[in-house]
Motif scaffolding. Structure first.
Motif, short mmCIF file in Angstrom:
data_model
loop_
_atom_site.label_atom_id
_atom_site.label_comp_id
_atom_site.label_asym_id
_atom_site.label_seq_id
_atom_site.Cartn_x
_atom_site.Cartn_y
_atom_site.Cartn_z
N VAL A 38 -10.58 -7.37 5.60
CA VAL A 38 -10.93 -5.94 5.59
C VAL A 38 -9.74 -5.15 5.05
O VAL A 38 -8.62 -5.30 5.54
CB VAL A 38 -11.28 -5.47 7.01
N PRO A 39 -10.00 -4.31 4.01
CA PRO A 39 -8.86 -3.54 3.46
C PRO A 39 -8.35 -2.51 4.46
O PRO A 39 -9.11 -1.93 5.24
CB PRO A 39 -9.46 -2.84 2.23
N ASP A 40 -7.06 -2.27 4.42
CA ASP A 40 -6.42 -1.31 5.32
C ASP A 40 -6.64 0.10 4.79
O ASP A 40 -6.08 0.48 3.75
CB ASP A 40 -4.93 -1.61 5.42
N ARG A 41 -7.55 0.81 5.46
CA ARG A 41 -7.89 2.16 5.01
C ARG A 41 -7.05 3.23 5.65
O ARG A 41 -7.30 4.42 5.47
CB ARG A 41 -9.37 2.44 5.29
N ARG A 42 -6.11 2.90 6.40
CA ARG A 42 -5.25 3.91 6.99
C ARG A 42 -4.38 4.55 5.91
O ARG A 42 -3.84 3.86 5.05
CB ARG A 42 -4.36 3.28 8.07
N ARG A 43 -4.29 5.91 5.98
CA ARG A 43 -3.55 6.66 4.97
C ARG A 43 -2.06 6.42 5.13
O ARG A 43 -1.52 6.52 6.23
CB ARG A 43 -3.84 8.16 5.09
N LYS A 44 -1.48 6.08 4.02
CA LYS A 44 -0.05 5.84 4.07
C LYS A 44 0.70 7.15 4.31
O LYS A 44 0.33 8.19 3.80
CB LYS A 44 0.43 5.23 2.75
N PRO A 45 1.70 7.13 5.10
CA PRO A 45 2.46 8.38 5.36
C PRO A 45 3.15 8.86 4.09
O PRO A 45 3.63 8.08 3.28
CB PRO A 45 3.48 7.95 6.43
N ARG A 46 3.13 10.19 3.91
CA ARG A 46 3.76 10.79 2.73
C ARG A 46 5.28 10.78 2.89
O ARG A 46 5.81 10.83 3.99
CB ARG A 46 3.29 12.24 2.54
N ASN A 47 5.90 10.78 1.75
CA ASN A 47 7.35 10.81 1.79
C ASN A 47 7.83 12.24 2.01
O ASN A 47 7.06 13.19 2.04
CB ASN A 47 7.93 10.23 0.49
N ASN A 48 9.11 12.42 2.15
CA ASN A 48 9.69 13.74 2.47
C ASN A 48 9.49 14.74 1.34
O ASN A 48 9.30 15.93 1.57
CB ASN A 48 11.18 13.58 2.78
N GLU A 50 6.95 15.02 -0.81
CA GLU A 50 5.60 15.57 -0.79
C GLU A 50 5.43 16.55 0.35
O GLU A 50 4.79 17.59 0.22
CB GLU A 50 4.59 14.43 -0.68
N ARG A 51 5.99 16.23 1.51
CA ARG A 51 5.88 17.15 2.64
C ARG A 51 6.56 18.48 2.34
O ARG A 51 6.05 19.55 2.66
CB ARG A 51 6.50 16.50 3.87
N ARG A 52 7.72 18.42 1.70
CA ARG A 52 8.41 19.67 1.36
C ARG A 52 7.61 20.49 0.36
O ARG A 52 7.53 21.71 0.46
CB ARG A 52 9.79 19.36 0.79
N SER A 53 7.00 19.82 -0.63
CA SER A 53 6.21 20.54 -1.63
C SER A 53 5.03 21.26 -0.98
O SER A 53 4.75 22.42 -1.27
CB SER A 53 5.72 19.56 -2.70
N VAL A 54 4.35 20.56 -0.08
CA VAL A 54 3.22 21.19 0.61
C VAL A 54 3.69 22.35 1.47
O VAL A 54 3.07 23.42 1.52
CB VAL A 54 2.48 20.14 1.46
#
Length: 253
Positions: A38-48, A50-54
């Motif tokens: 079963v593929p791992d559908r959990r969203r990978k955590p964003r890096n720092n 991307e978080r700063r841009s958002v």
């Protein structure tokens, strides 16, 4: 025919999946294949980054919304102040309280004070011939109910007017020539021109040195409709055309 008792028969063995020879065994069912991963559908955590841009984007949108709201509030305040000033000006010009206006029943248009007819023109150095050409818009110059046409002020309503004109003459050497300053009027219904005011200067300088002489004219005149007023001088090259030194105007009493 009798069988041979001395013949040795070969041994025969039965092979199956059972260990107990006496028990009957059923064939084993085929083994099921392993299920696919079963593929791992959990969203990978964003890096720092991307978080700063958002975070910056959200902050920018909030600041933009705040400034937009402040701008709208300021615009509404200025608009209300402008409307209030207009109401005050109209009330002060009419000098009629609202209660009295209800009793009289007169319309607002009939009570509105008429705009005063006046004009003030300033010197224009870009000219070569007479009569003098003037600046009707820039600086202190303006016209209200009076037209500036063909280098003159045209009267649109007959009445009593105060007419004035000021000219500053100056030169680098004294040649003792006569300085002339004239205000005259024309009318298409009358031939020629009529001098209203005139000033002449003599003996205003001595020696070969710089000099200056101011000439002012002003008086009351009863003017007709379509009268046009103009200014002449003896020599354009001697006129200082600064707006505070040389000007021409009138206003209706």
């Amino acid at each position: 025919m009798q069988p041979n008792s001395n013949y040795v028969y070969p041994q025969i063995f039965w092979v199956d999946g059972c260990t107990d020879a006496g028990a009957s065994c059923l064939p084993a069912p085929p083994e099921a294949p392993f299920p696919p991963p079963v593929p791992d559908r959990r969203r990978k955590p964003r890096n720092n980054r991307e978080r700063r841009s958002v975070g910056f984007l959200v902050m920018f949108l909030l600041i933009l919304v705040a400034f937009t709201g402040v701008g709208l509030c300021i615009f509404k305040i200025f608009r209300l102040e402008k409307e209030l000033d207009e109401v005050r000006e109209s009330a002060s010009a009419e000098h009629i309280p609202p209660a009295l206006e209800k009793f009289t029943g007169e319309s607002e248009q009939s009570l509105r004070k008429e705009v005063r007819k006046a004009a003030h023109l300033t010197g224009n150095p870009a000219q070569r011939d007479l009569p003098l050409e003037w600046e009707p818009i820039s600086g202190h110059a303006y016209t209200s109910g009076i037209q500036y046409r063909n280098r003159g002020l045209v009267i649109s309503e007959p009445g009593l007017y105060f007419v004035y004109s000021n000219v500053l003459f100056r030169g680098s050497a004294c040649d003792s020539q006569v300085l002339s300053h004239v205000v005259y009027k024309r009318n298409p219904n009358s031939p020629g021109s009529l001098v209203l005011m005139e000033d002449k200067g003599i003996n205003y300088c001595t020696g070969q040195r710089m000099w200056a002489r101011n000439s002012y004219l002003g008086a009351l005149f009863k003017l007709r409709k379509m009268d046009s007023l103009h200014v002449n001088v003896s020599k354009i090259a001697l006129v200082n055309f600064e707006e505070s030194k040389t000007f021409f105007g009138l206003f209706k009493l």
